[in-house]
Design an enzyme around this catalytic site. Structure first.
Site, PDB file in Angstrom:
ATOM      1  CE  LYS A  68      -3.822  -2.366   2.242  1.00  0.00           C
ATOM      2  NZ  LYS A  68      -4.488  -2.786   3.484  1.00  0.00           N
ATOM      3  CD  GLN A 112      -3.434  -4.322   6.712  1.00  0.00           C
ATOM      4  OE1 GLN A 112      -3.365  -3.345   5.979  1.00  0.00           O
ATOM      5  NE2 GLN A 112      -4.044  -5.437   6.345  1.00  0.00           N
ATOM      6  CG  ASP A 135      -9.845  -0.193   5.117  1.00  0.00           C
ATOM      7  OD1 ASP A 135      -9.634  -0.512   3.923  1.00  0.00           O
ATOM      8  OD2 ASP A 135      -9.164  -0.597   6.072  1.00  0.00           O
TER       9      ASP A 135
END
Ligand code: NAD
Length: 329
Positions: A68, A112, A135
């Site tokens: 990422k 994460q 997200d």
């Protein structure tokens, strides 16, 4: 929950070779567009910023986060990686999120997952400002999606919609069947398909039978995390198959049951001791009109959509119109 091996296939296989929906190529296209958008924002003195919080040392998470950050770098997005130890408490994590919420140079915050067991994941995801929730997991964004309002949408479902859209696969009026109802994949995918005017059915592990549904699907989305769950008897010939499953197979007999004598898979297995398989059996793919491979299908889109969400968040926070992402308008 149901599997089938005995039901006859309703019609003969489609006469044409199925189209492979190349997630890697579509992701490259999206990343190139995001790069152009970042360059246009730079001319206005704006640099989108993404903060990624990675707690502890989970090997798979470290790989995801590294790629990422690398993609941010390639596209000109500012990124910052925060790596607290796995002894961090929920309260300390909340403070960290609050500090990122308050920063003007950070447009997107990504925590994460999975987090250590002692950390309250739900509380943390709810603490991220909805407008920085790249997200798309915050209840506010889930609610916006549900009510058809502009939202930062979860990346994997948004990627599925991009594959369909960019492959010119019609969705409106089609029978779409989603296998799996998780908050991060199945449920939001079903909502996006519904927002795009499909007739949507959702099956899950408590469904009595899934075959009557899967065999009616024009578009079948498999997101159960069960290797080879969808067999050729379960699909309508000519259906579009979207495979979200990422399952690591380290048992050679299981690998052979799924892939037969496929030399490429056998070589990967010999080299790494495992292969990755989707939820859709390779034989079923051959009956479809189009399918996403695993790997190289849906999985390839997730980071591209995260980049797009970061740019969208940067635009929305500055009162600019959202990017051309169809789930944002
Ligand atoms: P999850 O375990 O949270 O949810 C699985 C869902 O499938 C549940 O709703 C469950 O009820 C349903 N299910 C399980 N077995 C079933 C069966 N036999 N019949 C019908 N339904 C069944 O998983 P998730 O996080 O939604 O992920 C699903 C799969 O997608 C996993 O393989 C995961 O690795 C993969 N995934 C891929 C990406 C990507 O980028 N491609 C992203 C996230 C998840």
């Amino acid at each position: 929950m149901s599997t089938a091996t005995t039901l006859p296939v309703e019609a003969s296989a489609t006469s044409t070779t199925p189209r492979i929906l190349d997630g890697v190529a579509i992701a490259a296209e999206i990343k190139a567009e995001v790069g152009l958008e970042v360059a246009a924002l730079a001319r206005q003195g704006i640099c989108p910023g993404l903060a990624v919080i990675l707690v502890g040392h989970v090997a798979a998470s470290e790989i995801y986060v590294r790629s990422k950050v690398k993609t941010c770098h390639e596209l000109g997005i500012y990124s910052e990686m925060l790596t607290p130890p796995d002894t961090i408490t929920t309260e300390e994590m909340l403070d960290l999120v609050a500090s990122l919420n308050a920063r003007d140079d950070i447009d997107g915050i990504l925590i994460q997952l999975p987090l250590p067991k002692h950390v309250d994941t739900r509380r943390l995801l709810g603490a991220v400002l909805p407008d920085k929730d790249v997200d798309g997991f915050h209840p506010v964004n889930a609610g916006r999606l549900q009510t058809g309002q502009p939202a930062l949408a979860p990346c994997t479902p948004a990627g599925i919609m991009e594959i369909l859209r960019r492959s010119n696969i019609p969705v409106a009026g089609q029978n779409a069947v989603v296998i799996g109802r998780s908050n991060i994949v199945g449920k939001p995918t079903a909502l996006m398909l519904l927002n795009a005017s499909a007739t949507v059915t959702v099956c899950h592990r408590h469904s009595k039978e899934i075959i009557p549904f899967t065999r009616r699907a024009d578009i079948l989305i498999a997101a159960a995390g069960r290797p080879g769950l969808i067999t050729r008897e379960m699909i309508k010939p000519g259906a579009v198959l979207i495979d979200v499953g990422i399952n690591r197979i380290s048992d050679e007999a299981e690998m052979k049951a799924l892939f037969g004598d496929d030399p490429a898979r056998a070589a990967t297995f010999a080299k790494r001791g495992s292969v990755v398989a989707g939820d859709i059996h390779p034989d079923a793919c051959q009956l479809s009109s189009a399918y996403t491979p695993v790997p190289g299908g849906v999985g390839a889109l997730t980071i591209a959509m995260l980049m797009q969400n970061t740019v969208t968040a940067a635009r929305l926070r500055r009162g600019l119109p959202p990017s051309a992402h169809p789930d944002m308008v």
